[in-house]
Design a protein around this motif. Structure first.
Motif, PDB file in Angstrom:
ATOM      1  N   MET A   1       0.819  -1.197   0.000  1.00 36.74           N
ATOM      2  CA  MET A   1       0.000   0.000   0.000  1.00 36.74           C
ATOM      3  C   MET A   1       0.853   1.246   0.000  1.00 36.74           C
ATOM      4  O   MET A   1       0.450   2.279  -0.482  1.00 36.74           O
ATOM      5  CB  MET A   1      -0.974  -0.052   1.167  1.00 36.74           C
ATOM      6  CG  MET A   1      -0.479   0.423   2.504  1.00 36.74           C
ATOM      7  SD  MET A   1      -1.779   0.342   3.722  1.00 36.74           S
ATOM      8  CE  MET A   1      -1.298  -1.098   4.648  1.00 36.74           C
ATOM      9  N   ASN A   2       2.055   1.154   0.600  1.00 38.50           N
ATOM     10  CA  ASN A   2       2.971   2.292   0.608  1.00 38.50           C
ATOM     11  C   ASN A   2       2.411   3.505   1.318  1.00 38.50           C
ATOM     12  O   ASN A   2       2.809   4.621   1.037  1.00 38.50           O
ATOM     13  CB  ASN A   2       3.354   2.709  -0.818  1.00 38.50           C
ATOM     14  CG  ASN A   2       4.478   1.850  -1.340  1.00 38.50           C
ATOM     15  OD1 ASN A   2       5.022   1.027  -0.597  1.00 38.50           O
ATOM     16  ND2 ASN A   2       4.816   2.015  -2.590  1.00 38.50           N
ATOM     17  N   HIS A 170      -2.135   7.058  -3.805  1.00 40.58           N
ATOM     18  CA  HIS A 170      -0.954   7.405  -4.613  1.00 40.58           C
ATOM     19  C   HIS A 170      -1.309   8.347  -5.786  1.00 40.58           C
ATOM     20  O   HIS A 170      -2.329   9.000  -5.742  1.00 40.58           O
ATOM     21  CB  HIS A 170      -0.238   6.142  -5.088  1.00 40.58           C
ATOM     22  CG  HIS A 170      -0.066   5.149  -3.977  1.00 40.58           C
ATOM     23  ND1 HIS A 170       0.887   5.274  -3.007  1.00 40.58           N
ATOM     24  CD2 HIS A 170      -0.787   4.033  -3.655  1.00 40.58           C
ATOM     25  CE1 HIS A 170       0.772   4.267  -2.138  1.00 40.58           C
ATOM     26  NE2 HIS A 170      -0.228   3.509  -2.507  1.00 40.58           N
ATOM     27  N   HIS A 245      -6.521   1.041  -2.175  1.00 38.29           N
ATOM     28  CA  HIS A 245      -5.131   0.647  -2.461  1.00 38.29           C
ATOM     29  C   HIS A 245      -5.079  -0.785  -2.969  1.00 38.29           C
ATOM     30  O   HIS A 245      -6.052  -1.536  -2.871  1.00 38.29           O
ATOM     31  CB  HIS A 245      -4.280   0.750  -1.184  1.00 38.29           C
ATOM     32  CG  HIS A 245      -4.056   2.163  -0.742  1.00 38.29           C
ATOM     33  ND1 HIS A 245      -2.844   2.798  -0.879  1.00 38.29           N
ATOM     34  CD2 HIS A 245      -4.913   3.069  -0.203  1.00 38.29           C
ATOM     35  CE1 HIS A 245      -2.953   4.038  -0.422  1.00 38.29           C
ATOM     36  NE2 HIS A 245      -4.201   4.227  -0.002  1.00 38.29           N
ATOM     37  N   PHE A 246      -3.902  -1.126  -3.509  1.00 36.26           N
ATOM     38  CA  PHE A 246      -3.593  -2.523  -3.811  1.00 36.26           C
ATOM     39  C   PHE A 246      -2.265  -2.843  -3.151  1.00 36.26           C
ATOM     40  O   PHE A 246      -1.439  -1.963  -2.920  1.00 36.26           O
ATOM     41  CB  PHE A 246      -3.566  -2.759  -5.324  1.00 36.26           C
ATOM     42  CG  PHE A 246      -4.925  -2.601  -5.939  1.00 36.26           C
ATOM     43  CD1 PHE A 246      -5.829  -3.649  -5.942  1.00 36.26           C
ATOM     44  CD2 PHE A 246      -5.311  -1.374  -6.481  1.00 36.26           C
ATOM     45  CE1 PHE A 246      -7.099  -3.487  -6.485  1.00 36.26           C
ATOM     46  CE2 PHE A 246      -6.581  -1.203  -7.017  1.00 36.26           C
ATOM     47  CZ  PHE A 246      -7.476  -2.260  -7.026  1.00 36.26           C
TER      48      PHE A 246
HETATM   49 ZN   LIG Z   1      -1.026   1.835  -1.632  1.00 33.32          ZN
END
Ligand SMILES: [Zn+2]
Length: 384
Positions: A1-2, A170, A245-246
């Motif tokens: 997901m960052n 993002h 998210h992914f």
């Molecule tokens: Zn993400």
């Protein structure tokens, strides 16, 4: 997901010696991690940066609890009574099954993961076994289990949600997760899924605002970017915030797949991703003003993702995610699958799947909204 968790560099050295659980890194959370919940008392709570708008939790309803170490615990019989369930044991004093005709809640000593009607639930603290009895964390009981099993006990419900803010994770130079072999970027699919979700929700009569509608960052720095996303929810007076998210893992990439939904971690608990309770866990954040509704919302969406898409159940989880920390309305972060898994990445790259994913999320939001409606009318006391 960052998505960075809340960073407290200044507090980095102030680890409280509270060994709470043996949870591994987020992407590899074991199904049944060991836990040693007791330890020295935490340091006094750090000052809160901002107070939550609302506090929905009614302390008048709190059942009797016992202090062990640095936390309050509720004996399983009292917890079951609170939830309107009967206690059965699968392993003497260490594993309990709480049931009624519609509910099966499995809790075990030293295990962060519980089971609710076959769905994986990650608690904030593993239950503990003491003197031949099982105890569940008071915070978990009131902020996680009551909302999921007996939302009617939550008191005055939120008004019907009207405005939904969807946050495509993002954007711009921040690509999010990447599948290099297939040339796939998380930011592309979070935006596309969000646009699809927007259409579905608008067709169902809801007002929808996206935090971004094209390939861009909202602010140059990551933390500023995330804060801006939360700020948008406040500016439009959102009733629900959904960040999309992914996911990705670095190891065992073809073995790890499925969906997980995050709520913001309650105050005084470590996030599911971290073994140790830390000083910043003691801070009351704006996102904690909706702990019980965050739980109900996350569970509703995760349930529909599993039911509608037959995805692997990575669990109903919690983390102190920066994008959820400052949001004043009920908020969740959805991980819609793993780009690191070749099969799942190909599925995510397929528009038909993303449409199905958007519909499942919309259905989960619909379930949440109808539960609030039921609570208002007093017609239903179950989240199932
Ligand atoms: Zn993400």
């Amino acid at each position: 997901m960052n998505t960075p968790r809340v960073r407290w560099a200044a507090l980095g050295g102030l680890m409280i010696g509270l060994l709470v659980s043996g949870v591994a890194a987020q992407e590899n959370v074991p199904r049944l991690p060991p836990t040693r919940p007791n330890g020295p008392s935490p340091a006094p709570a750090a000052p809160s940066a901002a107070k939550p708008k609302t506090e929905t939790f009614s302390s008048a309803q709190v059942p009797r609890s016992t202090r062990f170490g640095a936390a309050d615990w509720v004996e399983i019989g009292i917890a079951a009574k609170r939830l309107g369930l009967k206690v059965g044991w699968t392993l003497s004093s260490r594993e309990a099954v709480l049931t009624d005709k519609d509910t099966r809640l499995e809790l075990a000593s030293d295990r962060l993961e519980a089971g609710l009607n076959g769905q994986r639930i990650f608690l904030g603290q593993a239950p503990i076994s003491r003197s031949g009895n099982l105890y569940v964390s008071k915070i978990d009981l009131e902020r996680c289990l009551v909302p999921l099993v007996r939302p009617a006990l939550l008191g005055v419900p939120k008004p019907a949600p009207k405005t939904i803010v969807i946050d495509p994770g993002h954007g711009g130079p921040d690509t999010g997760k990447v599948n290099g072999a297939l040339g796939l970027f998380e930011k592309t699919f979070t935006l596309d899924t969000s646009l699809r979700l927007k259409k579905i929700l608008e067709a169902r009569g809801w007002k929808v605002v996206l935090t971004r509608t094209d390939d861009r960052q909202l602010k140059p720095g990551k933390q500023d970017d995330l804060q801006r996303r939360a700020q948008i929810a406040d500016e439009v007076d959102a009733d629900v915030f959904v960040s999309i998210h992914f996911n990705s893992v670095a190891e065992q990439v073809e073995k790890v797949s499925g969906a997980e939904v995050y709520r913001f971690t309650p105050q005084h608990q470590p996030p599911v991703t971290r073994a140790l309770r830390r000083l910043d866990d003691e801070v009351l954040n704006p996102g904690n003003g909706n702990d019980v509704w965050n739980s109900l919302l996350a569970y509703s969406i995760q349930r529909r993702l599993l039911r509608d898409l037959k995805l692997d159940d990575r669990g109903f989880k919690h983390d102190r995610l920066a994008v959820l920390r400052l949001v004043s309305c009920p908020a969740v972060l959805i991980e819609g699958g793993f780009l690191s898994n070749t099969t799942e990445a190909r599925r995510i790259a397929n528009a038909t799947y993303r449409q199905q994913l958007a519909e499942a999320i919309a259905n989960g939001l619909g379930t949440y909204a109808s539960q609030l409606q039921s609570l208002r009318s007093g017609a239903n006391d179950s989240s199932r």
